[in-house]
Design an enzyme around this catalytic site. Structure first.
Site, mmCIF file in Angstrom:
data_model
loop_
_atom_site.group_PDB
_atom_site.id
_atom_site.type_symbol
_atom_site.label_atom_id
_atom_site.label_comp_id
_atom_site.label_asym_id
_atom_site.label_seq_id
_atom_site.Cartn_x
_atom_site.Cartn_y
_atom_site.Cartn_z
ATOM 1 N N LYS A 92 0.828 -1.192 0.000
ATOM 2 C CA LYS A 92 0.000 0.000 0.000
ATOM 3 C C LYS A 92 0.871 1.254 0.000
ATOM 4 C CE LYS A 92 -3.599 -0.240 2.786
ATOM 5 N NZ LYS A 92 -4.260 -0.216 4.120
ATOM 6 N N ASP A 168 20.831 -16.685 -24.611
ATOM 7 C CA ASP A 168 19.738 -16.379 -25.520
ATOM 8 C C ASP A 168 19.373 -14.909 -25.396
ATOM 9 O OD1 ASP A 168 19.136 -18.741 -26.757
ATOM 10 O OD2 ASP A 168 17.373 -19.213 -25.540
ATOM 11 N N ASP A 169 18.694 -14.417 -26.403
ATOM 12 C CA ASP A 169 18.057 -13.118 -26.281
ATOM 13 C C ASP A 169 16.852 -13.298 -25.365
ATOM 14 O OD1 ASP A 169 17.012 -10.540 -26.761
ATOM 15 O OD2 ASP A 169 17.886 -10.563 -28.751
ATOM 16 N N GLU A 170 16.595 -12.298 -24.539
ATOM 17 C CA GLU A 170 15.469 -12.447 -23.592
ATOM 18 C C GLU A 170 14.125 -12.380 -24.288
ATOM 19 O OE1 GLU A 170 17.244 -9.767 -23.908
ATOM 20 O OE2 GLU A 170 15.910 -8.030 -23.970
ATOM 21 N N HIS A 258 17.739 -12.016 -15.926
ATOM 22 C CA HIS A 258 17.727 -10.880 -16.853
ATOM 23 C C HIS A 258 16.956 -9.727 -16.221
ATOM 24 C CE1 HIS A 258 17.077 -8.423 -20.416
ATOM 25 N NE2 HIS A 258 18.090 -9.081 -20.951
ATOM 26 N N GLY A 331 26.577 -1.829 -24.378
ATOM 27 C CA GLY A 331 27.579 -0.863 -24.827
ATOM 28 C C GLY A 331 29.025 -1.286 -24.603
ATOM 29 N N GLY A 353 27.512 -7.914 -27.063
ATOM 30 C CA GLY A 353 26.758 -8.352 -28.230
ATOM 31 C C GLY A 353 27.368 -7.717 -29.466
#
Lengths: 407, 407
Positions: A92, A168-170, A258, A331, A353
């Site tokens: 709350k 893997d890619d999410e 992730h 990055g 990546g």
């Protein structure tokens, strides 16, 4: 043994009496009312009553006045699970003006119900047989719409670069082109083939998705098909789903958490949940062996101070739980490696990546460039100097492409 | 039949090229890269590619420049579950600067995998046998630390007031004093006893808690013990947990979604998820029969515009799904009833805690005062006038205590 969980909040208000506010939280979120209780009942209810531990007011101009408030919540009020804890301390209250949950110190007994990471940082190091350097993780270039032969090819090229983990890619969900078990079989076969070339053991973190009640079954299917790690979008399912997966004896592979959706919680100064709690302490408590979070270097940014707080929450002593591997992401290129090591130390996963796939000499060279950069940084050799050494052509090319940011 | 889910974002940036940003989102969260793809592959990947539908830039001073961006995501990219949808459209993107997810328009085929509320607004009305007025819900005064006789007493007094629904406090978890099944038995017995007095049917929404994998079993236990409704802290477990509960044929009682933790998502203009999506559309899609959300009247505030957007999302046509009962909560007393009816219409649940228990003549009179206020408001009789009528002493006392805010 402490019997309370302590929540730290930051509450913004230009004119509130923060001490009064703190008291109303401590009472309101526990016994409901206090001063009006008969004395006899007070004695009985005392053990349920929240206590204000501190109220640290920071005066400031309009919009800048805030207080850091610490409140102790008796364990007796909630069950030993993260949903109950979060609903108690911020259910709350999250809707009550400008207030952010910064931290939680759980009790020994709450922590005891949470075994935490099954492998942890050291366990992951043992699985890949690497103890003396940061690990290197790579990410598929693109996966949506690609078929198994394409994924196998992408995987193999990444693996040839000497990476320790491939994730893997999410956003790769169950789909007809690359269904879970086929995907695991295909990628693990590519991993074995690459290992014959490189000698490097490798974990493939396959994205665990699907209906909540099927997550454990899907994890077991993936493991039966050969998966040796799992990627999991924790915040889409809740911390307890991660806790249940990590506590499941049949799921005997590391789990990488992730941070998908995390940006809905941590960036506002006024609302939400602080990054070090959201992506640090709670992920570790729930059992993440590795935790991805935004790096301070890329486009998906988080202030460096928060990055390091996440790292600290994953690595500092916490009720005897194993540590979780920090994976600052986004990055990252080889020229950043000395800075990453300066910021995060050697107990870090360097995750890339574009910094691998975009290498001028190709994906495998992308991995090599990172490994060469890691080697140089550990030796204290400036990257530009290391890049001149014979055999380090991949690093040379990476530096020409992306530059160097020496620490 | 549409084959895409459309996300609407608000992105703040003082100088960004929002059209370029929108394109990079549409490509980045689907096929990953586009312009560099060979033409032959483009033909194949086209069906996976996200599309920018609109970019509506609002120029403004520093900190005030934003764009509303709509992007269509092909269904083919993700499985038919809310975690997959949210991770696709806002997983990584949530961490990419000042961006808020405002809305989602799901496709017919995505919606078809979500039966939505099992009872919905009309079904709840049928269960309590009330078709011609807003319903009245009451909340326990305090529950933590209280035992079964105390809860029974609190329940009975509330029920005597003629309320249609009584809900557990969301912070009441499994505990030795009032364990789930005993609590249900005790409260339902009090409900039956009160019904003999009042003739009013009553739903008791018991708080469903515990480990994620045990939620369905706990719900079945509660139902076997006599529970005729469930309260669920959806955001602590994820929407898919609610979807699975609501889709479970054994859980044949209405589910009330509690908004606990919602304030971590919706209040910031720059981050998070908009209230009408978070507490409106997604709760309904996941199957909530009733949805609690902050009222515009109390201390837990939400701007009225957002309140009404939540209500609209629960009531407007949505792929043929049943509507969900809106339950604006916090700060409600009988003097607000005409305003509530003006703002929300008659398809609303008037939900009160302090406004019932704090009544000068006691808890039962608190319920009576609300029922009298509802009756007057429906007849268009000003409350002060209605309070003068014989038999309406409870309303009279409530107005003296809290005043009236005529619509």
């Amino acid at each position: 043994m402490s019997q309370v969980c302590i929540a730290t909040y930051r509450s913004y208000d230009d004119k509130a009496d923060f001490h009064k506010k703190a008291l109303s939280i401590a009472v309101g979120l526990t016994v409901g009312s206090w001063t009006e209780l008969p004395e006899a009942q007070k004695a009985e209810m005392e053990k349920h009553l929240g206590k204000v531990l501190s109220v640290d007011v920071h005066e400031g101009g309009p919009g800048e006045r805030y207080a850091d408030i610490r409140i102790a919540y008796p364990d007796i009020n909630f069950s030993r699970d993260i949903p109950a804890l979060l609903v108690t301390v911020f259910g709350k209250l999250s809707m009550d003006g400008r207030i952010k949950l910064l931290d939680l110190d759980v009790s020994e007994s709450f922590a005891a119900a949470h075994p935490g990471p099954k492998f942890g940082l050291q366990g992951v190091r043992e699985l890949v047989g690497v103890h003396d350097r940061p690990l290197l993780m790579s990410i598929f270039k693109s996966v949506v719409g690609h078929d198994l032969p394409n994924l196998r090819e992408q995987f193999y090229k990444q693996a040839l670069g000497g990476v320790d983990l491939i994730k893997d890619d999410e956003i790769l969900f169950e789909n007809p082109l690359t269904p879970l078990e086929k995907r695991v079989e295909t990628c693990m076969e590519a991993a074995r083939k690459a290992q014959e070339e490189t000698g490097q053991k490798l974990l493939y973190a396959v994205n665990l998705t699907g209906p909540t009640s099927q997550l454990a079954a899907n994890a077991r299917k993936a493991i039966a098909a050969g998966a040796n790690a799992i990627l999991f979008n924790v915040l889409a399912y809740g911390y307890d789903a991660l806790h249940e997966l990590s506590s499941d004896p049949d799921i005997h592979v590391p789990i990488a958490a992730h941070p998908a959706l995390a940006g809905a919680f941590y960036p506002s100064p006024h609302y939400g949940i602080g990054a070090s709690l959201l992506l640090g302490k709670l992920m570790r408590l729930a059992g993440a062996d590795l935790v991805l979070f935004p790096s301070p270097y890329g486009s998906v940014v988080m202030p460096k101070e928060e990055n390091l707080a996440v790292k600290d929450a994953l690595l500092q002593p916490l009720h005897g739980l194993r540590t979780s591997f920090p994976v600052p992401s986004a990055g990252i290129h080889p020229g950043l490696v000395p800075l990453i090591l300066k910021d995060f130390g050697t107990d870090v996963v360097v995750n890339a990546g574009g910094g691998i796939h975009g290498h001028p000499m190709g994906t495998a060279a992308g991995g090599h460039a990172f490994r060469q950069a890691i080697g140089a940084a550990l030796n204290g050799t400036p990257l530009k100097e290391a890049a001149e050494a014979p055999g380090n052509e991949a690093l040379q090319a990476a530096i020409q492409a992306w530059g160097v940011k020496e620490a």
